[in-house]
Design an enzyme around this catalytic site. Structure first.
Site, PDB file in Angstrom:
ATOM      1  N   GLY A   1      -1.150  33.197  -3.379  1.00  0.00           N
ATOM      2  CA  GLY A   1      -2.133  33.465  -2.556  1.00  0.00           C
ATOM      3  C   GLY A   1      -1.683  34.352  -1.597  1.00  0.00           C
TER       4      GLY A   1
ATOM      5  CG  LEU B   1      -3.924  31.624 -11.348  1.00  0.00           C
ATOM      6  CD1 LEU B   1      -4.377  32.079 -12.608  1.00  0.00           C
ATOM      7  CD2 LEU B   1      -3.351  32.499 -10.369  1.00  0.00           C
TER       8      LEU B   1
ATOM      9  CG  ASP C   1      -4.225  20.675  -9.491  1.00  0.00           C
ATOM     10  OD1 ASP C   1      -3.305  20.368  -8.531  1.00  0.00           O
ATOM     11  OD2 ASP C   1      -5.332  20.923  -9.672  1.00  0.00           O
TER      12      ASP C   1
ATOM     13  CE  LYS D   1      -7.470  31.090   2.744  1.00  0.00           C
ATOM     14  NZ  LYS D   1      -6.707  32.291   3.266  1.00  0.00           N
TER      15      LYS D   1
ATOM     16  CB  SER E   1      -3.052  24.957  10.882  1.00  0.00           C
ATOM     17  OG  SER E   1      -3.897  25.576  11.464  1.00  0.00           O
ATOM     18  CB  ALA E   2      -2.261  27.022  15.727  1.00  0.00           C
TER      19      ALA E   2
ATOM     20  CE1 TYR F   1      -6.415  24.232   5.685  1.00  0.00           C
ATOM     21  CE2 TYR F   1      -6.776  24.532   7.873  1.00  0.00           C
ATOM     22  CZ  TYR F   1      -6.043  24.865   6.807  1.00  0.00           C
ATOM     23  OH  TYR F   1      -5.052  25.522   7.175  1.00  0.00           O
TER      24      TYR F   1
ATOM     25  CE  LYS G   1      -2.798  23.103   5.971  1.00  0.00           C
ATOM     26  NZ  LYS G   1      -2.053  23.494   4.680  1.00  0.00           N
TER      27      LYS G   1
ATOM     28  CG  PHE H   1      -0.417  30.305  16.590  1.00  0.00           C
ATOM     29  CD1 PHE H   1       0.546  29.642  16.302  1.00  0.00           C
ATOM     30  CD2 PHE H   1      -1.262  29.921  17.628  1.00  0.00           C
ATOM     31  CE1 PHE H   1       1.003  28.399  17.055  1.00  0.00           C
ATOM     32  CE2 PHE H   1      -1.003  28.824  18.465  1.00  0.00           C
ATOM     33  CZ  PHE H   1       0.094  27.885  18.002  1.00  0.00           C
TER      34      PHE H   1
ATOM     35  CG  ASP I   1     -15.227  28.925  16.872  1.00  0.00           C
ATOM     36  OD1 ASP I   1     -14.508  28.475  15.886  1.00  0.00           O
ATOM     37  OD2 ASP I   1     -15.646  30.233  16.593  1.00  0.00           O
TER      38      ASP I   1
END
Ligand code: NAD
Ligand code: UDP
Length: 330
Positions: free
Chosen positions: A10, A33, A58, A84, A124-125, A148, A152, A177, A292
């Site tokens: 990836g 993949l 997998d 993601k 992830s942030a 998602y 995390k 980030f 957002d």
């Protein structure tokens, strides 16, 4: 060290494989993949001169993963494999929870069983939720806005608890980030399926004429020019952080922000892209995108102090390399 890299074909995984090989580590890649192409393996070989062992499996499938642990003396795992796309996670929550959590559980179970002591996880942030920046590792985590993000936060807890219960097991949680850019060769980079959700791949497609114009999601935030501010980090800098993380890992759970510590607005990024690359990126201002936040950037001091890692590349490098990759590949 011999390192199993899940999701190694990836975007971030492939750049990390290059940095691991450069630093004389041996790499085994496991990737199904679902969001990458087998050609990346040839490109890795062309860039590094080494063709890593590759298993198309997998990593939620314990029966297929276990023989890799049986047949190779693995020293560490870097776990990138995961789904993601934030928006897709809202419409397909079970797929996201299953893939991202079961993979983490199966891998940590096998690490404990086979005495693999080092584990680096792609967090992830987003786990910080909406809190004032600069974001610091010791801040309390807030509810994220989508499945998602929850995968995390939950994976972080699963790994932290696994470390508590198993003395020899050590974990680094890297909170990325906004990774952008591409390898300087122009051979590997970010090539999402369909219409991109993230800003940089959308901008490159508009610059190329494959998409008509960029929609800028809101110009009424409390930021430098009203558009959203993020901490963009060059993927090669991010890849190097993984080498430092696995080489410095001794015991317990450690958490590091991997960002530059600088915020850049949407319009600042678009203007830098146009100026550095000499291309036009038509855009229009539209309403805010639900979920957002206005501003998100790192306090990146801990990674520098403890890992000796610091971002070296700037926005100009990011927009130049993203554009080179787009022109050569997509
Ligand atoms: P990517 O989609 O390019 O790479 C993920 C790789 O994992 C792909 O090659 C995919 O085929 C593989 N994969 C997914 N599920 C798998 C499974 N069950 N078994 C085997 N392989 C599987 O994504 P990326 O941008 O390189 O992200 C890598 C990791 O970093 C992900 O966990 C992602 O959530 C996390 N992350 C990414 C970003 C970002 O903006 N790119 C930000 C924060 C965190
Ligand atoms: N953004 C935008 N138009 C797009 C995609 C993103 O204006 O087509 C903005 C978005 O609102 C945010 C910034 O660009 O302020 C980064 O968005 P991205 O999806 O890349 O990252 P994230 O929001 O997950 O940090």
């Amino acid at each position: 060290m011999k390192i199993l890299v899940t999701g190694g074909l990836g975007f971030i995984g492939s750049h990390t494989v290059i940095e691991l090989l450069k630093n004389h580590h041996e790499v085994i890649i496991a990737d199904n993949l679902v969001n990458s192409k087998i050609e990346v393996l040839d490109k890795l070989a062309a860039i590094t001169g080494v063709r890593p062992d590759f298993y198309q499996i997998d990593v939620t499938d314990e029966a297929k993963l276990e023989p890799i642990f049986q047949n190779h003396p693995i020293d560490g795992v870097i776990h990138f494999a995961g789904l993601k796309a934030v928006g897709e996670s809202v419409s397909k929550p079970i797929e996201y929870y299953y893939n991202n959590l079961v993979s983490t559980m199966v891998l940590s179970k096998l690490c404990v069983k086979y005495g693999v002591q080092k584990f680096v996880f792609s967090s992830s942030a987003t786990v910080y939720g909406d809190q004032p920046s600069p974001l610091k590792e010791e801040m309390e985590l807030k509810k994220t806005t989508n499945p998602y993000g929850e995968t995390k936060a939950m994976s972080e807890r699963i790994l932290t608890d696994t470390v508590k219960a198993n003395d020899g097991f050590a974990v680094v949680l890297l909170r990325y980030f906004n990774p952008v850019g591409a390898h300087e060769s122009g051979l590997i980079g970010e090539d999402p399926n369909g219409i991109p959700n993230n800003l940089m791949p959308f901008v490159t497609k508009v610059a190329k004429g494959q998409l008509k114009k960029l929609s800028v999601f809101g110009n009424d935030y409390d930021t430098v020019d009203g558009t959203g501010v993020r901490d963009y980090i060059h993927v090669v800098d991010l890849a190097k952080a993984h080498v430092k993380a696995i080489e410095n890992l001794t015991k317990g759970t450690r958490v590091y922000n991997i960002g530059t510590g600088n915020g850049t607005s949407v319009l600042e990024l678009v203007n830098a892209f146009m100026k550095v690359n000499g291309v036009d990126v038509p855009y229009e201002i539209v309403g805010r995108r639900p979920g957002d936040i206005a501003t998100c950037f790192a306090d990146a001091a801990k990674a520098e102090t403890e890992l000796g890692w610091k971002a070296e590349l700037g926005i100009e490098d990011m927009v130049r390399d993203a554009w080179r990759f787009e022109q050569q590949n997509c």
